[in-house]
Write an enzyme that holds these catalytic residues in place. Structure first.
Site, PDB file in Angstrom:
ATOM      1  N   TYR A 191      46.713  36.398  53.050  1.00 54.08           N
ATOM      2  CA  TYR A 191      45.763  36.042  51.668  1.00 54.08           C
ATOM      3  C   TYR A 191      44.874  34.889  51.899  1.00 54.08           C
ATOM      4  O   TYR A 191      43.786  34.963  51.607  1.00 54.08           O
ATOM      5  CB  TYR A 191      46.735  36.109  50.557  1.00 54.08           C
ATOM      6  CG  TYR A 191      45.974  35.684  49.323  1.00 54.08           C
ATOM      7  CD1 TYR A 191      45.233  36.478  48.632  1.00 54.08           C
ATOM      8  CD2 TYR A 191      45.826  34.199  48.733  1.00 54.08           C
ATOM      9  CE1 TYR A 191      44.440  35.999  47.355  1.00 54.08           C
ATOM     10  CE2 TYR A 191      45.418  33.658  47.579  1.00 54.08           C
ATOM     11  CZ  TYR A 191      44.582  34.839  46.867  1.00 54.08           C
ATOM     12  OH  TYR A 191      43.802  34.196  45.931  1.00 54.08           O
ATOM     13  N   SER A 213      39.648  30.624  46.890  1.00 50.80           N
ATOM     14  CA  SER A 213      41.009  30.145  46.513  1.00 50.80           C
ATOM     15  C   SER A 213      41.307  28.940  47.155  1.00 50.80           C
ATOM     16  O   SER A 213      41.063  28.639  48.239  1.00 50.80           O
ATOM     17  CB  SER A 213      42.215  31.164  46.830  1.00 50.80           C
ATOM     18  OG  SER A 213      43.254  30.674  46.508  1.00 50.80           O
TER      19      SER A 213
HETATM   20  P1  NAP Z   1      44.140  40.038  38.661  1.00 49.60           P
HETATM   21  O1  NAP Z   1      44.640  39.663  37.286  1.00 49.60           O
HETATM   22  O2  NAP Z   1      45.241  40.685  39.597  1.00 49.60           O
HETATM   23  O3  NAP Z   1      42.875  41.103  38.690  1.00 49.60           O
HETATM   24  C1  NAP Z   1      42.411  41.660  39.770  1.00 49.60           C
HETATM   25  C2  NAP Z   1      41.134  42.433  39.422  1.00 49.60           C
HETATM   26  O4  NAP Z   1      40.845  43.035  40.802  1.00 49.60           O
HETATM   27  C3  NAP Z   1      41.448  43.647  38.783  1.00 49.60           C
HETATM   28  O5  NAP Z   1      40.481  44.206  37.867  1.00 49.60           O
HETATM   29  C4  NAP Z   1      41.627  44.862  40.001  1.00 49.60           C
HETATM   30  O6  NAP Z   1      41.552  46.040  39.356  1.00 49.60           O
HETATM   31  C5  NAP Z   1      40.645  44.278  40.792  1.00 49.60           C
HETATM   32  N1  NAP Z   1      40.710  44.815  42.176  1.00 49.60           N
HETATM   33  C6  NAP Z   1      41.409  44.602  43.041  1.00 49.60           C
HETATM   34  N2  NAP Z   1      41.519  45.082  44.284  1.00 49.60           N
HETATM   35  C7  NAP Z   1      40.017  45.990  43.942  1.00 49.60           C
HETATM   36  C8  NAP Z   1      39.372  46.879  44.727  1.00 49.60           C
HETATM   37  N3  NAP Z   1      39.895  47.203  45.982  1.00 49.60           N
HETATM   38  N4  NAP Z   1      38.292  47.227  44.262  1.00 49.60           N
HETATM   39  C9  NAP Z   1      37.986  47.188  43.043  1.00 49.60           C
HETATM   40  N5  NAP Z   1      38.665  46.162  42.129  1.00 49.60           N
HETATM   41  C10 NAP Z   1      39.757  45.700  42.746  1.00 49.60           C
HETATM   42  O7  NAP Z   1      43.620  38.810  39.533  1.00 49.60           O
HETATM   43  P2  NAP Z   1      42.846  37.554  39.402  1.00 49.60           P
HETATM   44  O8  NAP Z   1      43.957  36.261  39.390  1.00 49.60           O
HETATM   45  O9  NAP Z   1      41.889  37.386  38.041  1.00 49.60           O
HETATM   46  O10 NAP Z   1      42.039  37.130  40.599  1.00 49.60           O
HETATM   47  C11 NAP Z   1      40.657  37.204  40.673  1.00 49.60           C
HETATM   48  C12 NAP Z   1      40.141  36.577  41.873  1.00 49.60           C
HETATM   49  O11 NAP Z   1      40.576  35.256  41.794  1.00 49.60           O
HETATM   50  C13 NAP Z   1      40.732  37.260  43.338  1.00 49.60           C
HETATM   51  O12 NAP Z   1      39.870  37.197  44.161  1.00 49.60           O
HETATM   52  C14 NAP Z   1      41.760  36.090  43.433  1.00 49.60           C
HETATM   53  O13 NAP Z   1      42.229  36.073  44.901  1.00 49.60           O
HETATM   54  C15 NAP Z   1      41.220  34.837  42.996  1.00 49.60           C
HETATM   55  N6  NAP Z   1      42.241  33.827  42.704  1.00 49.60           N
HETATM   56  C16 NAP Z   1      43.175  34.013  41.726  1.00 49.60           C
HETATM   57  C17 NAP Z   1      43.813  32.992  41.626  1.00 49.60           C
HETATM   58  C18 NAP Z   1      45.077  32.931  40.576  1.00 49.60           C
HETATM   59  O14 NAP Z   1      46.003  31.982  40.669  1.00 49.60           O
HETATM   60  N7  NAP Z   1      45.285  33.795  39.755  1.00 49.60           N
HETATM   61  C19 NAP Z   1      44.083  31.651  42.207  1.00 49.60           C
HETATM   62  C20 NAP Z   1      42.800  31.434  43.288  1.00 49.60           C
HETATM   63  C21 NAP Z   1      42.041  32.576  43.549  1.00 49.60           C
HETATM   64  P3  NAP Z   1      42.323  46.925  38.484  1.00 49.60           P
HETATM   65  O15 NAP Z   1      42.719  46.114  37.106  1.00 49.60           O
HETATM   66  O16 NAP Z   1      42.016  48.339  38.483  1.00 49.60           O
HETATM   67  O17 NAP Z   1      43.782  46.910  39.339  1.00 49.60           O
END
Ligand code: NAP
Length: 250
Positions: free
Chosen positions: A159, A145
């Site tokens: 985080y 991130s």
């Molecule tokens: P999201 O929509 O909240 O989805 C998170 C996913 O991770 C969900 O499928 C969740 O499973 C799964 N998950 C969380 N903890 C887990 C665990 N312990 N074991 C297995 N699965 C797990 O998040 P996102 O925004 O797509 O984020 C994806 C990645 O991008 C993350 O690493 C996040 O830090 C990074 N990121 C996101 C942003 C942003 O602005 N969104 C920015 C920078 C980086 P469930 O569906 O079963 O809950």
């Protein structure tokens, strides 16, 4: 044996992971979508991929837990075959707060879900991909991130620090396995439209910060998926230990 290349996408049921799974499938990969608790979301991604002629399985596993990670990789070995690509994407954040309000339990939860999980999945992938262990090589893409550079003051330093650990791990692991047929790269998204901001207690966070983003908008999960796919593909064959920032200029 499966003639398709095989990709594991952790956290593939929603957000960035779901779009990444769909893109890999469109590119001919057999895909394993891992999720923690939202079985319905994962099933709908599988359904969409299979309806388009793709091969996809969903595997429930909490990737912060070693036994679950072992089971995840063993299931893929049996059902899809040798893994070619690992996308470490599953991650969490907690309610926005200052560091002087954080409990040890919260900090440990963030670190086990965002750091231990990536280490464990990398370990299992390297055991299977490395020529040192008789593997055919492969690619790992870690999702970090922009928080690793900003530090996320007043929001979630825990985080941000977990993502800093992933940047360092990416660099170290990429050098450790470079001569063993494995490339390890990293994407660092900025503000992307997913459910994650609601988990931090502010669903409209991107709207509040939008004017600070040079491109004047948040990113889409599909846009991050494209970068992940590029880093996993042969198009980036000379890239390892590299970071691709996707933050609209932020
Ligand atoms: P999201 O929509 O909240 O989805 C998170 C996913 O991770 C969900 O499928 C969740 O499973 C799964 N998950 C969380 N903890 C887990 C665990 N312990 N074991 C297995 N699965 C797990 O998040 P996102 O925004 O797509 O984020 C994806 C990645 O991008 C993350 O690493 C996040 O830090 C990074 N990121 C996101 C942003 C942003 O602005 N969104 C920015 C920078 C980086 P469930 O569906 O079963 O809950």
């Amino acid at each position: 044996m499966n003639s398709r290349k095989v990709a594991i996408i952790t956290g593939g049921g929603r957000g960035i992971g779901a779009e990444t799974a769909k893109l890999f499938s469109r590119q001919g990969y057999a895909v394993c979508i891992n999720y923690k608790s939202n079985a319905e979301a994962a099933a709908s991604v599988v359904e969409e991929i299979v309806a388009l002629g793709g091969q996809c399985i969903a595997v429930q596993a909490d990737v912060s837990q070693e036994a679950d990670v072992m089971r995840l990789f063993e299931t893929v070995d049996k059902q899809l075959g040798s893994i070619t690509v690992l996308v470490n994407n599953a991650g969490i954040l907690k309610k926005q707060m200052r560091l002087d309000e954080m409990s040890a339990a919260r900090i440990n939860t963030i670190l086990s879900n965002n750091v231990t999980s990536y280490f464990l999945c990398c370990r299992e992938a390297v055991k299977r991909m490395s020529t040192r262990h008789g593997g055919q090589g492969g690619v790992i893409v870690n999702v970090s991130s922009t928080a690793s550079r900003s530090g996320s003051p007043n929001e979630y330093i825990d985080y941000a620090a977990s993502k800093g650990a992933i940047d360092t791990m990416t660099k170290g692991l990429s050098l450790e396995v470079a001569a063993e047929g494995i490339r390890v790269n990293c994407v660092r998204p900025g503000l992307i439209h997913t459910d994650m901001h609601a988990d931090g207690g502010e669903p409209e966070r991107i709207e509040r910060l939008r004017s600070r983003i040079p491109l004047q908008r948040g990113g889409l999960p599909e846009e991050v998926a494209e970068a992940i796919y590029w880093l996993a593909s042969d198009k980036s064959s000379f890239s390892t230990g590299n970071f691709l920032d996707l933050a609209g200029g932020l």
